[in-house]
Write an enzyme that holds these catalytic residues in place. Structure first.
Site, PDB file in Angstrom:
ATOM      1  N   ASP A  95      69.991  56.230  91.273  1.00 48.24           N
ATOM      2  CA  ASP A  95      68.896  57.112  90.870  1.00 48.24           C
ATOM      3  C   ASP A  95      67.856  56.371  90.030  1.00 48.24           C
ATOM      4  O   ASP A  95      68.167  55.364  89.383  1.00 48.24           O
ATOM      5  CB  ASP A  95      69.433  58.274  90.027  1.00 48.24           C
ATOM      6  CG  ASP A  95      70.108  59.349  90.854  1.00 48.24           C
ATOM      7  OD1 ASP A  95      70.291  59.143  92.064  1.00 48.24           O
ATOM      8  OD2 ASP A  95      70.460  60.392  90.272  1.00 48.24           O
ATOM      9  N   HIS A 150      72.663  53.922  88.410  1.00 43.33           N
ATOM     10  CA  HIS A 150      71.212  53.855  88.206  1.00 43.33           C
ATOM     11  C   HIS A 150      70.749  52.415  88.385  1.00 43.33           C
ATOM     12  O   HIS A 150      71.252  51.516  87.695  1.00 43.33           O
ATOM     13  CB  HIS A 150      70.837  54.364  86.815  1.00 43.33           C
ATOM     14  CG  HIS A 150      71.091  55.834  86.645  1.00 43.33           C
ATOM     15  ND1 HIS A 150      72.349  56.338  86.383  1.00 43.33           N
ATOM     16  CD2 HIS A 150      70.254  56.905  86.733  1.00 43.33           C
ATOM     17  CE1 HIS A 150      72.278  57.657  86.297  1.00 43.33           C
ATOM     18  NE2 HIS A 150      71.021  58.028  86.508  1.00 43.33           N
TER      19      HIS A 150
END
Length: 257
Positions: A75, A220
């Site tokens: 993400d 991430h």
């Protein structure tokens, strides 16, 4: 029927019965506040937990899959750190899914192109990923999704059909927005917390403990700590005969329109 609807129906029926009992002095008046508190706690859990399916259906893991396949997702990119992530993925010949923020795409369009060039899948993670984005109304949130779609398509010629809400938050406005845009909502069931936990060992343990067929891992690509965690994760997957696939393959759905 969504869990939210079931909870609301039960709450209304229970509240009506309790109100009648209070009127006839069978229950104390404060018992209604207990019911309201229970409703608030359940709804709060539904808002914060994308896997609950409280407001909308999300794909967080595929428990029906028989093969030793899992999906790794990233993400908040694209980001300069994404290039280092891509190098590690190349080293192990692994394909993943990247949920990208529109404003990051505007900053780093070449990195987005590099992700697609290497045959990873791009998903939508809204345009701004604003800290208060879960407070947006339906129309504003819908525009967040559409604007991210547009900027991703501008640089890749592909319009994503996979969407992940920021922070994994869901609510009625987000549910209406996703229904309007026609995206598949993608969650996770292995959250790394690599944005907050400073220990590589703790992060790795979180995402590998009891790992099963069909699990979805959240990382991430904006964090440097994720680089070392990722390499250790890929070695773990090799040793345990797991194959990493993209989200569309894991759930047999379309990635792009």
């Amino acid at each position: 029927m969504l869990i939210r609807n079931i909870v609301n129906i039960i709450s209304v029926i229970a509240g009506s019965l309790m109100l009648a009992a209070i009127i006839f002095d069978k229950l104390p008046w404060w018992s209604l506040f207990v019911l309201i508190l229970i409703w608030l706690l359940i709804t709060g859990y539904g808002v914060a937990n994308i896997r609950s399916g409280y407001f909308l259906k999300s794909l967080s893991n595929n428990s029906k899959i028989n093969q030793r396949k899992i999906a790794i997702t990233f993400d908040d990119g694209p980001d300069p750190n994404t290039l280092e992530v891509l190098k590690i993925l190349d080293k192990y010949d692994v394909k993943c899914t990247f949920f990208c923020i529109g404003k990051q795409v505007e900053k780093y369009p070449d990195i987005l192109r590099e992700i697609t060039k290497k045959n990873h899948v791009i998903g939508n993670h809204t345009f701004s990923h604003d800290k208060l984005i879960d407070m947006y109304g339906t129309e504003r949130f819908t525009n967040e999704i559409k604007d991210a779609d547009h900027i991703i398509e501008k640089y890749t010629t592909k319009r994503p059909l996979l969407f992940r809400p920021p922070y994994g938050i869901t609510n009625p406005n987000i549910a209406k927005a996703v229904k309007a845009t026609g995206h598949s909502v993608i969650g996770w069931n292995k959250r790394s917390f690599d944005t907050t936990i400073p220990s590589e060992k703790v992060i790795l343990r979180r995402i590998t403990k009891n790992l099963k067929n069909g699990d979805v891992i959240l990382l991430h690509d904006t964090k440097t700590i994720t680089l070392s965690v990722l390499e250790q994760l890929l070695l773990f997957l090799q040793r345990n005969n797991f194959t990493t696939v993209t989200i569309d393959e894991l759930f047999s759905i379309q990635a792009y329109a």
